[in-house]
Design a protein around this motif. Structure first.
Motif, PDB file in Angstrom:
ATOM      1  N   GLY A 196      36.593   8.520  30.975  1.00 37.92           N
ATOM      2  CA  GLY A 196      36.025   8.126  29.754  1.00 37.92           C
ATOM      3  C   GLY A 196      36.704   6.752  29.456  1.00 37.92           C
ATOM      4  O   GLY A 196      37.780   6.389  30.028  1.00 37.92           O
ATOM      5  N   SER A 197      36.225   6.102  28.496  1.00 41.84           N
ATOM      6  CA  SER A 197      36.628   4.683  28.175  1.00 41.84           C
ATOM      7  C   SER A 197      37.981   4.529  27.832  1.00 41.84           C
ATOM      8  O   SER A 197      38.625   3.541  28.183  1.00 41.84           O
ATOM      9  CB  SER A 197      35.573   4.176  27.095  1.00 41.84           C
ATOM     10  OG  SER A 197      35.526   4.632  25.977  1.00 41.84           O
ATOM     11  N   THR A 198      38.397   5.294  26.865  1.00 41.87           N
ATOM     12  CA  THR A 198      39.847   5.279  26.450  1.00 41.87           C
ATOM     13  C   THR A 198      40.715   6.270  27.154  1.00 41.87           C
ATOM     14  O   THR A 198      41.790   6.310  26.839  1.00 41.87           O
ATOM     15  CB  THR A 198      39.804   5.766  24.941  1.00 41.87           C
ATOM     16  OG1 THR A 198      39.360   7.188  24.870  1.00 41.87           O
ATOM     17  CG2 THR A 198      38.791   4.669  24.214  1.00 41.87           C
ATOM     18  N   GLN A 199      40.353   6.887  28.297  1.00 40.46           N
ATOM     19  CA  GLN A 199      41.123   7.771  28.830  1.00 40.46           C
ATOM     20  C   GLN A 199      42.454   7.031  29.700  1.00 40.46           C
ATOM     21  O   GLN A 199      41.979   6.168  30.455  1.00 40.46           O
ATOM     22  CB  GLN A 199      40.330   8.711  29.780  1.00 40.46           C
ATOM     23  CG  GLN A 199      40.966  10.060  30.018  1.00 40.46           C
ATOM     24  CD  GLN A 199      39.889  10.866  30.888  1.00 40.46           C
ATOM     25  OE1 GLN A 199      38.728  10.676  31.219  1.00 40.46           O
ATOM     26  NE2 GLN A 199      40.302  12.206  31.115  1.00 40.46           N
ATOM     27  N   ASP A 200      43.380   7.608  29.632  1.00 39.14           N
ATOM     28  CA  ASP A 200      44.698   7.173  30.232  1.00 39.14           C
ATOM     29  C   ASP A 200      44.584   7.760  31.707  1.00 39.14           C
ATOM     30  O   ASP A 200      44.824   8.892  31.992  1.00 39.14           O
ATOM     31  CB  ASP A 200      45.814   7.785  29.557  1.00 39.14           C
ATOM     32  CG  ASP A 200      47.068   7.125  30.277  1.00 39.14           C
ATOM     33  OD1 ASP A 200      46.991   6.325  31.290  1.00 39.14           O
ATOM     34  OD2 ASP A 200      48.231   7.558  29.751  1.00 39.14           O
ATOM     35  N   GLY A 201      44.568   6.827  32.929  1.00 33.92           N
ATOM     36  CA  GLY A 201      44.422   7.204  34.120  1.00 33.92           C
ATOM     37  C   GLY A 201      45.804   7.265  34.710  1.00 33.92           C
ATOM     38  O   GLY A 201      45.750   7.570  35.928  1.00 33.92           O
ATOM     39  N   THR A 202      46.951   7.034  33.814  1.00 36.13           N
ATOM     40  CA  THR A 202      48.076   7.359  34.600  1.00 36.13           C
ATOM     41  C   THR A 202      48.730   8.499  35.142  1.00 36.13           C
ATOM     42  O   THR A 202      49.532   8.314  35.727  1.00 36.13           O
ATOM     43  CB  THR A 202      49.149   6.675  33.537  1.00 36.13           C
ATOM     44  OG1 THR A 202      49.377   7.404  32.412  1.00 36.13           O
ATOM     45  CG2 THR A 202      48.969   5.288  33.361  1.00 36.13           C
ATOM     46  N   THR A 203      47.883   9.588  34.666  1.00 39.78           N
ATOM     47  CA  THR A 203      48.302  10.855  35.012  1.00 39.78           C
ATOM     48  C   THR A 203      47.719  11.372  36.168  1.00 39.78           C
ATOM     49  O   THR A 203      47.925  12.479  36.512  1.00 39.78           O
ATOM     50  CB  THR A 203      48.221  11.943  33.780  1.00 39.78           C
ATOM     51  OG1 THR A 203      46.788  11.879  33.353  1.00 39.78           O
ATOM     52  CG2 THR A 203      49.019  11.511  32.574  1.00 39.78           C
ATOM     53  N   ARG A 219      42.289  22.020  23.454  1.00 41.74           N
ATOM     54  CA  ARG A 219      43.481  21.263  23.648  1.00 41.74           C
ATOM     55  C   ARG A 219      43.129  20.255  24.925  1.00 41.74           C
ATOM     56  O   ARG A 219      44.025  19.482  25.166  1.00 41.74           O
ATOM     57  CB  ARG A 219      44.536  21.761  23.674  1.00 41.74           C
ATOM     58  CG  ARG A 219      44.581  22.983  24.677  1.00 41.74           C
ATOM     59  CD  ARG A 219      46.014  23.603  24.648  1.00 41.74           C
ATOM     60  NE  ARG A 219      46.030  24.879  25.346  1.00 41.74           N
ATOM     61  CZ  ARG A 219      46.948  25.545  25.868  1.00 41.74           C
ATOM     62  NH1 ARG A 219      48.129  25.001  25.692  1.00 41.74           N
ATOM     63  NH2 ARG A 219      46.813  26.729  26.478  1.00 41.74           N
ATOM     64  N   TRP A 220      41.914  20.794  25.670  1.00 41.52           N
ATOM     65  CA  TRP A 220      41.850  19.882  27.028  1.00 41.52           C
ATOM     66  C   TRP A 220      40.998  18.976  26.830  1.00 41.52           C
ATOM     67  O   TRP A 220      40.647  18.128  27.669  1.00 41.52           O
ATOM     68  CB  TRP A 220      41.726  21.097  28.162  1.00 41.52           C
ATOM     69  CG  TRP A 220      42.401  22.021  28.316  1.00 41.52           C
ATOM     70  CD1 TRP A 220      42.068  23.184  27.862  1.00 41.52           C
ATOM     71  CD2 TRP A 220      43.922  22.323  28.526  1.00 41.52           C
ATOM     72  NE1 TRP A 220      43.147  24.231  28.060  1.00 41.52           N
ATOM     73  CE2 TRP A 220      44.302  23.520  28.589  1.00 41.52           C
ATOM     74  CE3 TRP A 220      44.634  21.184  29.073  1.00 41.52           C
ATOM     75  CZ2 TRP A 220      45.457  23.978  28.847  1.00 41.52           C
ATOM     76  CZ3 TRP A 220      46.153  21.631  29.451  1.00 41.52           C
ATOM     77  CH2 TRP A 220      46.187  22.935  29.329  1.00 41.52           C
ATOM     78  N   ALA A 221      40.240  18.608  25.726  1.00 43.05           N
ATOM     79  CA  ALA A 221      39.095  17.838  25.515  1.00 43.05           C
ATOM     80  C   ALA A 221      39.257  16.160  25.696  1.00 43.05           C
ATOM     81  O   ALA A 221      38.411  15.743  26.144  1.00 43.05           O
ATOM     82  CB  ALA A 221      38.599  17.924  24.222  1.00 43.05           C
ATOM     83  N   ARG A 222      40.544  15.736  25.391  1.00 45.91           N
ATOM     84  CA  ARG A 222      40.773  14.633  25.777  1.00 45.91           C
ATOM     85  C   ARG A 222      40.882  14.315  27.274  1.00 45.91           C
ATOM     86  O   ARG A 222      40.841  13.026  27.616  1.00 45.91           O
ATOM     87  CB  ARG A 222      41.951  14.055  25.285  1.00 45.91           C
ATOM     88  CG  ARG A 222      41.910  14.208  23.725  1.00 45.91           C
ATOM     89  CD  ARG A 222      43.097  13.511  22.988  1.00 45.91           C
ATOM     90  NE  ARG A 222      43.034  13.425  21.602  1.00 45.91           N
ATOM     91  CZ  ARG A 222      42.614  12.675  20.611  1.00 45.91           C
ATOM     92  NH1 ARG A 222      42.116  11.474  21.619  1.00 45.91           N
ATOM     93  NH2 ARG A 222      42.477  12.530  19.511  1.00 45.91           N
ATOM     94  N   SER A 223      41.088  15.270  28.075  1.00 37.80           N
ATOM     95  CA  SER A 223      41.099  15.203  29.564  1.00 37.80           C
ATOM     96  C   SER A 223      39.908  15.359  30.154  1.00 37.80           C
ATOM     97  O   SER A 223      39.715  14.848  30.986  1.00 37.80           O
ATOM     98  CB  SER A 223      42.200  15.977  29.905  1.00 37.80           C
ATOM     99  OG  SER A 223      43.689  15.749  29.542  1.00 37.80           O
ATOM    100  N   VAL A 224      39.249  16.449  29.664  1.00 44.35           N
ATOM    101  CA  VAL A 224      38.041  17.121  30.598  1.00 44.35           C
ATOM    102  C   VAL A 224      37.009  16.868  29.627  1.00 44.35           C
ATOM    103  O   VAL A 224      36.793  17.667  28.412  1.00 44.35           O
ATOM    104  CB  VAL A 224      38.206  18.490  30.962  1.00 44.35           C
ATOM    105  CG1 VAL A 224      37.213  18.761  31.795  1.00 44.35           C
ATOM    106  CG2 VAL A 224      39.638  18.444  31.943  1.00 44.35           C
ATOM    107  N   CYS A 225      35.798  16.507  29.834  1.00 44.65           N
ATOM    108  CA  CYS A 225      34.666  16.228  28.877  1.00 44.65           C
ATOM    109  C   CYS A 225      34.014  17.683  28.745  1.00 44.65           C
ATOM    110  O   CYS A 225      33.724  17.954  27.506  1.00 44.65           O
ATOM    111  CB  CYS A 225      33.341  15.493  29.897  1.00 44.65           C
ATOM    112  SG  CYS A 225      31.866  15.557  28.990  1.00 44.65           S
TER     113      CYS A 225
END
Length: 224
Positions: free
Chosen positions: A33-40, A119-125
């Motif tokens: 997603g556009s705001t998702q942090d890819g560092t993990t 709680r996983w929604a910010r990571s997984v659609c």
């Protein structure tokens, strides 16, 4: 593959008519997603599985595109079109209703309330449910993400034919929570196969046939 090749908003902004783009996936691709942090992200897992990474300009969590295992379509609706709505949630409603119709589901399958997130929604659609998304028997089947500007709205809609949640959470590098996340996703999501779709090709044609006012759309197919 670059993000621009798959999710180029600027390619649509000057268009004053409806467009449907069927994305034909050629290689495994993780879409952030556009705001998702890819560092993990787990770089070793991505390399081992041969998965590329792109970022879309709409919000939400990640999805994994794999050849023959998913259906991804983009729809462009210009500002002022009858399908356009100033309210973001209502603007996505027609997308879910269109998918539901193609799947033989009634309007009650389309989520029209406030977003519901785990709680996983910010990571997984698929770990959350938003307006316009399709849910049946308590399981999310179709995800919808939207970019909006003064020229119109570009909606990405997506469903899995098959999915291995353990692979996706591995790629995202969720660490010690991987097994729990994969288990929760398996329990709260559904696939096109669960709804009797065995082959994505004929189903894409059904989607095209169920478009609102079918003849008003330009149809494009893109290898991505």
């Amino acid at each position: 593959m670059t993000a621009g090749e798959l999710f180029d908003v600027d390619a649509f902004r000057a268009l004053g008519h409806r467009v449907l783009v069927v994305q034909q996936i050629q290689q495994p691709t993780l879409v952030l997603g556009s705001t998702q942090d890819g560092t993990t992200l787990d770089a070793d897992a991505l390399a081992r599985r041969g998965v590329g990474v792109v970022r879309r300009r709409s919000g939400g969590g990640a999805v994994l595109l794999e050849p023959g295992r998913s259906v991804w379509v983009d729809t462009w609706v210009p500002y002022g079109d009858p399908l356009w709505h100033n309210d973001v949630g209502r603007s996505a409603g027609w997308v879910g209703a269109w998918w539901a119709s193609a799947l033989g589901l009634d309007a009650s399958a389309v989520h029209r309330g406030a977003p519901v997130e785990s709680r996983w929604a910010r990571s997984v659609c698929f770990a959350g449910v938003g307006p316009g998304e399709v849910v049946t028997a308590g399981r999310k089947v179709v995800g919808v993400a939207q970019w909006r500007g003064r020229e119109g709205a570009l909606s990405h809609s997506f469903a899995y034919l098959d999915v291995d949640w353990a692979v996706l959470v591995e790629l995202l590098g969720l660490g010690a929570g991987r097994a729990e996340a994969a288990s929760e996703l398996a329990a709260t999501t559904g696939t096109l196969r669960h709804l009797g779709v065995a082959d994505p090709g004929p189903f894409v044609e059904a989607l095209v046939d169920h478009l609102p006012d079918r003849l008003s759309w330009e149809l494009r197919r893109r290898a991505a």
